[in-house]
Design a protein around this motif. Structure first.
Motif, PDB file in Angstrom:
ATOM      1  N   ILE A 271       0.843  -1.193   0.000  1.00 54.67           N
ATOM      2  CA  ILE A 271       0.000   0.000   0.000  1.00 54.67           C
ATOM      3  C   ILE A 271       0.878   1.242   0.000  1.00 54.67           C
ATOM      4  O   ILE A 271       1.801   1.377   0.815  1.00 54.67           O
ATOM      5  CB  ILE A 271      -0.973   0.013   1.199  1.00 54.67           C
ATOM      6  CG1 ILE A 271      -1.918   1.216   1.102  1.00 54.67           C
ATOM      7  CG2 ILE A 271      -0.238  -0.012   2.536  1.00 54.67           C
ATOM      8  CD1 ILE A 271      -3.084   1.167   2.064  1.00 54.67           C
ATOM      9  N   GLY A 272       0.616   2.114  -0.947  1.00 48.61           N
ATOM     10  CA  GLY A 272       1.335   3.377  -1.029  1.00 48.61           C
ATOM     11  C   GLY A 272       0.372   4.543  -0.875  1.00 48.61           C
ATOM     12  O   GLY A 272      -0.736   4.394  -0.364  1.00 48.61           O
ATOM     13  N   GLY A 273       0.786   5.696  -1.353  1.00 50.25           N
ATOM     14  CA  GLY A 273      -0.091   6.849  -1.269  1.00 50.25           C
ATOM     15  C   GLY A 273      -1.204   6.807  -2.287  1.00 50.25           C
ATOM     16  O   GLY A 273      -2.326   7.248  -2.015  1.00 50.25           O
ATOM     17  N   THR A 274      -0.924   6.252  -3.479  1.00 49.63           N
ATOM     18  CA  THR A 274      -1.883   6.273  -4.581  1.00 49.63           C
ATOM     19  C   THR A 274      -2.503   4.918  -4.850  1.00 49.63           C
ATOM     20  O   THR A 274      -3.694   4.828  -5.155  1.00 49.63           O
ATOM     21  CB  THR A 274      -1.193   6.771  -5.871  1.00 49.63           C
ATOM     22  OG1 THR A 274      -0.529   8.008  -5.607  1.00 49.63           O
ATOM     23  CG2 THR A 274      -2.209   6.964  -6.989  1.00 49.63           C
ATOM     24  N   THR A 275      -1.711   3.846  -4.760  1.00 49.87           N
ATOM     25  CA  THR A 275      -2.196   2.533  -5.182  1.00 49.87           C
ATOM     26  C   THR A 275      -1.926   1.459  -4.139  1.00 49.87           C
ATOM     27  O   THR A 275      -1.072   1.605  -3.263  1.00 49.87           O
ATOM     28  CB  THR A 275      -1.516   2.092  -6.495  1.00 49.87           C
ATOM     29  OG1 THR A 275      -0.101   2.024  -6.289  1.00 49.87           O
ATOM     30  CG2 THR A 275      -1.832   3.049  -7.630  1.00 49.87           C
ATOM     31  N   THR A 276      -2.686   0.374  -4.280  1.00 48.85           N
ATOM     32  CA  THR A 276      -2.387  -0.884  -3.601  1.00 48.85           C
ATOM     33  C   THR A 276      -2.074  -1.900  -4.694  1.00 48.85           C
ATOM     34  O   THR A 276      -2.847  -2.054  -5.635  1.00 48.85           O
ATOM     35  CB  THR A 276      -3.582  -1.368  -2.762  1.00 48.85           C
ATOM     36  OG1 THR A 276      -3.736  -0.506  -1.635  1.00 48.85           O
ATOM     37  CG2 THR A 276      -3.358  -2.794  -2.261  1.00 48.85           C
ATOM     38  N   THR A 309      -3.064  -3.755  -9.841  1.00 53.12           N
ATOM     39  CA  THR A 309      -2.902  -2.445  -9.217  1.00 53.12           C
ATOM     40  C   THR A 309      -4.268  -1.799  -9.056  1.00 53.12           C
ATOM     41  O   THR A 309      -5.034  -1.689 -10.013  1.00 53.12           O
ATOM     42  CB  THR A 309      -1.985  -1.552 -10.081  1.00 53.12           C
ATOM     43  OG1 THR A 309      -0.694  -2.163 -10.176  1.00 53.12           O
ATOM     44  CG2 THR A 309      -1.839  -0.180  -9.477  1.00 53.12           C
ATOM     45  N   TYR A 310      -4.559  -1.371  -7.845  1.00 53.72           N
ATOM     46  CA  TYR A 310      -5.845  -0.752  -7.526  1.00 53.72           C
ATOM     47  C   TYR A 310      -5.608   0.680  -7.055  1.00 53.72           C
ATOM     48  O   TYR A 310      -4.649   0.956  -6.325  1.00 53.72           O
ATOM     49  CB  TYR A 310      -6.564  -1.546  -6.425  1.00 53.72           C
ATOM     50  CG  TYR A 310      -6.792  -3.000  -6.784  1.00 53.72           C
ATOM     51  CD1 TYR A 310      -7.975  -3.414  -7.384  1.00 53.72           C
ATOM     52  CD2 TYR A 310      -5.816  -3.960  -6.535  1.00 53.72           C
ATOM     53  CE1 TYR A 310      -8.178  -4.750  -7.733  1.00 53.72           C
ATOM     54  CE2 TYR A 310      -6.010  -5.292  -6.877  1.00 53.72           C
ATOM     55  CZ  TYR A 310      -7.190  -5.680  -7.471  1.00 53.72           C
ATOM     56  OH  TYR A 310      -7.396  -6.999  -7.817  1.00 53.72           O
ATOM     57  N   GLY A 311      -6.476   1.576  -7.479  1.00 51.47           N
ATOM     58  CA  GLY A 311      -6.369   2.978  -7.071  1.00 51.47           C
ATOM     59  C   GLY A 311      -6.828   3.156  -5.643  1.00 51.47           C
ATOM     60  O   GLY A 311      -7.879   3.755  -5.372  1.00 51.47           O
ATOM     61  N   LEU A 312      -6.036   2.648  -4.701  1.00 52.82           N
ATOM     62  CA  LEU A 312      -6.393   2.663  -3.286  1.00 52.82           C
ATOM     63  C   LEU A 312      -5.126   2.847  -2.468  1.00 52.82           C
ATOM     64  O   LEU A 312      -4.223   2.011  -2.519  1.00 52.82           O
ATOM     65  CB  LEU A 312      -7.072   1.338  -2.900  1.00 52.82           C
ATOM     66  CG  LEU A 312      -7.441   1.164  -1.424  1.00 52.82           C
ATOM     67  CD1 LEU A 312      -8.557   2.117  -1.034  1.00 52.82           C
ATOM     68  CD2 LEU A 312      -7.857  -0.276  -1.146  1.00 52.82           C
ATOM     69  N   GLY A 313      -5.051   3.947  -1.715  1.00 56.69           N
ATOM     70  CA  GLY A 313      -3.870   4.200  -0.909  1.00 56.69           C
ATOM     71  C   GLY A 313      -4.157   5.217   0.177  1.00 56.69           C
ATOM     72  O   GLY A 313      -5.292   5.679   0.352  1.00 56.69           O
ATOM     73  N   GLY A 314      -3.124   5.584   0.883  1.00 53.71           N
ATOM     74  CA  GLY A 314      -3.288   6.523   1.985  1.00 53.71           C
ATOM     75  C   GLY A 314      -3.742   7.894   1.554  1.00 53.71           C
ATOM     76  O   GLY A 314      -4.314   8.647   2.358  1.00 53.71           O
ATOM     77  N   ASP A 315      -3.498   8.247   0.293  1.00 51.51           N
ATOM     78  CA  ASP A 315      -3.889   9.568  -0.210  1.00 51.51           C
ATOM     79  C   ASP A 315      -5.062   9.490  -1.179  1.00 51.51           C
ATOM     80  O   ASP A 315      -5.273  10.392  -1.996  1.00 51.51           O
ATOM     81  CB  ASP A 315      -2.702  10.238  -0.910  1.00 51.51           C
ATOM     82  CG  ASP A 315      -1.516  10.439   0.024  1.00 51.51           C
ATOM     83  OD1 ASP A 315      -1.707  10.341   1.251  1.00 51.51           O
ATOM     84  OD2 ASP A 315      -0.403  10.676  -0.468  1.00 51.51           O
ATOM     85  N   SER A 316      -5.842   8.416  -1.103  1.00 51.28           N
ATOM     86  CA  SER A 316      -6.970   8.254  -2.026  1.00 51.28           C
ATOM     87  C   SER A 316      -8.078   9.259  -1.728  1.00 51.28           C
ATOM     88  O   SER A 316      -8.313   9.645  -0.578  1.00 51.28           O
ATOM     89  CB  SER A 316      -7.553   6.837  -1.917  1.00 51.28           C
ATOM     90  OG  SER A 316      -6.687   5.893  -2.500  1.00 51.28           O
TER      91      SER A 316
END
Length: 668
Positions: A271-276, A309-316
């Protein structure tokens, strides 16, 4: 300390990580700095200087620098990238309907030229007059070009002629499809080439920033970049083929996960800022996607790890659907600038606006949202329409509340286009803000996060009640939603690997009951057959609950926060080349691929040339990519069925793969 250290750098959507690594003792030092998209060298230098200070290491101890990045992946997931002109040789408008090419092209210009080749490499005459007529104007409205020719993998001559003309007139970057893939399938190869062209300026800026900083610091050593399959290529090659760096960060994380845990079989979720990013380790190796990487909904021809890759992260983005009797939260896929971070970067500007909006007696449509320029160079804003330019001119490097920027729905659509071009960030509440409110993160402005969540909590659901009674309650709802969507992502990836891709975990009542342990006469249970490796700076916060929901063992390595940077320095260079032999008529053998087509009269002579050419091309590519003494393997696939008692050669493929560790600088 070892005499020679390897420096790994990972530039993500939110943070840039740096690691000093010794092959004898492992991680020597690690550090993070915010990724500064407007000037990437600031984040890179901040992280690298921090690890050098920690390790008390001189720059002369560094013998190799390796870079991984999620910037290309994030750009495709978020629909961003520079404006590219597509030139298709031998294709027609109907080909845009295949493989999502037309959808990916959007409003970017496309030009069709007569020409191309057939499967045996024979040409249809190329007419470049439409290109000559259009090129002067096209060059003013795009930042790069993509060129795709019919059967260019069998004969690239027309692509090369068009490329040379475009460079001569426009002096802009040009990508040819034959440079990216040897596979047939023109429209998908054109799609891959188009996406590559859009990424050229972004990856060029990243590599240039890194190289410039290293040069100023006196670090004169080979620099590598991680490809999407986990292999390393030289920085020069990555500049030419940035599409190969999609899934670079996730691929590096897989290599890093294997190195850090020693596990042969696991589900890896980063998990990153933008993606999982979710992938499977099987018998110590990441599974590769034979059909090509899928990113942002498009299947490319880039060989990469079978990473979803999913558009899910800490900055979603936190999307609140308040139309039902009970409000529903969904996260992503867009990345927003967290309010807590925006306030840290820009002083009281964000807090002041949030406090003003909280004092209002009614809930505003754009409460808690701001627009700020990303800081990209002006030339990357070329081709803006008049209304886009007018709105862009009003947005600066300081966050501007949307309630003061937008006066109509039409302007909102215009703003979305600027965001899609990567020119503007939206700042609003994110899971990172929720974590600040709950006290689980503390690096940015907690008060700005609290104000933003208070504003969002005032929105009313279909029954007329606020969606949450406090900022803390909304924060818990957001964190719970991230955990649930993470489970859906991991489940979806695992089911797809099992060949059961038709089940959508998010829409399945039994899955929902199993994950949430809801009681009932009928009990459902979900269990993974292997541990879950959680990676990312926030992995220790999120993944224990996620592993519990999935009823599996968790493995969060000590250096999970810099697994990408570690993976960047422990990988290998790998380069492949494929050469074909086809038979257009009895007794005629055409050798194509990795050079001009050659016509021969003997099968064994054609096979011998194909083998020699494939091996030579693979070794050449490996050396260009920075390999030191690469070893070569050769795979042969010969399609020669027996027809009426006689062997009939249809096609033969010879694929050579050269592998080796990157060259290092023994003495700076």
């Amino acid at each position: 300390m070892a005499d020679h250290l390897l420096l790994g750098i990972d530039t993500g959507g939110t943070y840039t990580d740096a690691v000093l690594f010794s092959e004898e003792s492992g991680v020597v030092a690690k550090a993070k700095a915010l990724t500064t998209r407007h000037d990437l060298v600031v984040g890179i230098s901040g992280a690298v200087e921090a690890v050098l200070e920690q390790a008390k290491a001189p720059v002369s101890a560094i013998s190799l620098v390796s870079l991984s990045t999620t910037l290309a992946t994030n750009a495709l997931v978020e629909g961003q990238g520079g404006r590219a002109g597509l030139v298709m040789i031998g294709f027609g408008p109907e080909d845009l309907k295949r493989d999502g090419l037309g959808e990916a092209l959007g409003n970017d210009p496309v030009l069709f030229l007569p020409g191309g080749h057939n499967v045996h490499g024979h040409e249809t005459p190329l007419d470049m007059s439409p290109l000559d007529a259009a090129l002067p104007n096209l060059a003013q409205s795009v930042s790069s070009f993509a060129v795709a020719g019919y059967f260019a993998v069998r004969n690239p001559a027309h692509e090369q002629r068009v490329r040379d003309r475009i460079r001569e007139v426009s002096h802009l970057p040009v990508t040819c499809s034959h440079e990216l893939s040897s596979k047939l399938g023109g429209p998908r190869r054109a799609l891959t080439t188009l996406l590559n062209a859009r990424l050229v300026s972004m990856i060029d800026r990243l590599i240039g920033a890194c190289e410039g900083y290293l040069d100023r610091r006196g670090i004169h050593v080979p620099m590598m970049v991680v490809r999407g399959d986990g292999a390393l290529i030289s920085a020069a090659e990555a500049r030419l083929r940035p599409i190969e760096t999609i899934l670079s960060g996730p691929a590096a994380s897989l290599v890093g996960a294997r190195h850090l845990t020693g596990m042969d079989d696991a589900v890896v979720s980063d998990i990153g800022g933008t993606t999982t990013d979710v992938a499977i380790l099987d018998k110590g190796r990441p599974r590769l996607d034979a059909e090509g990487a899928v990113v942002g909904g498009y299947r490319t021809m880039v060989e990469a790890v079978a990473m979803r890759t999913y558009g899910l992260g800490g900055d979603s983005e936190v999307r609140i659907n308040d139309r039902g009797l009970t409000a529903r939260l969904d996260l992503g896929p867009r990345r927003f600038l967290p309010l807590s971070l925006a306030s840290t970067l820009h002083g009281d500007v964000v807090r002041t606006a949030l406090e003003r909006q909280l004092r209002a007696s009614h809930v505003g449509r754009y409460d808690g949202r701001f627009a700020v320029r990303t800081g990209l160079p002006d030339h990357l804003a070329s081709g803006l329409q008049s209304q886009e330019q007018a709105l862009y001119d009003r947005i600066t490097g300081v966050p501007l509340p949307l309630d003061q920027l937008l006066a109509s729905t039409l302007q909102k659509a215009t703003l979305d286009r600027l965001v899609g071009r990567g020119l503007v960030h939206i700042s609003a509440i994110t899971p990172s803000d929720a974590m600040h409110v709950l006290g689980r993160q503390d690096q940015w402005d907690r008060e700005a996060a609290r104000l933003g969540l208070e504003l969002a909590a005032r929105a009313k659901d279909g029954s007329g009640r606020p969606i949450a009674d406090s900022a803390e309650r909304l924060a818990r709802m957001i964190v719970d939603r991230l955990a649930r969507q993470s489970c859906d992502a991991i489940m979806g990836a695992c089911l797809a690997e099992d060949g059961v891709g038709a089940i959508d975990p998010a829409e399945s009542l039994p899955v929902d009951r199993a994950l949430l342990r809801r009681p009932g006469i009928v009990q459902f249970r979900i269990h993974l057959d292997r541990p879950l490796i959680g990676l990312g700076a926030s992995a220790p916060v999120y993944y224990p609950a996620i592993a519990n929901m999935l009823d599996t063992e968790q493995a969060i390595p000590f250096d999970a926060d810099v697994a990408n940077a570690i993976g960047a320095v422990v990988g290998q260079v790998r380069a492949s080349a494929t050469v074909f032999v086809t038979v257009p008529e009895e007794g005629i053998f055409i050798v194509g691929g990795s050079g001009e087509s050659v016509r021969l009269l003997a099968e064994e002579e054609a096979f011998s040339l194909a083998r020699e050419r494939a091996i030579g091309a693979a070794l050449h590519a490996a050396h260009l990519s920075g390999a030191d003494e690469p070893a070569v393997t050769l795979a042969e696939l010969i399609e020669a069925p027996e027809i009426e008692g006689q062997r009939k050669l249809v096609e033969a493929r010879f694929t050579a793969t050269a592998t080796g560790r990157p060259r290092i600088a023994i003495d700076q």
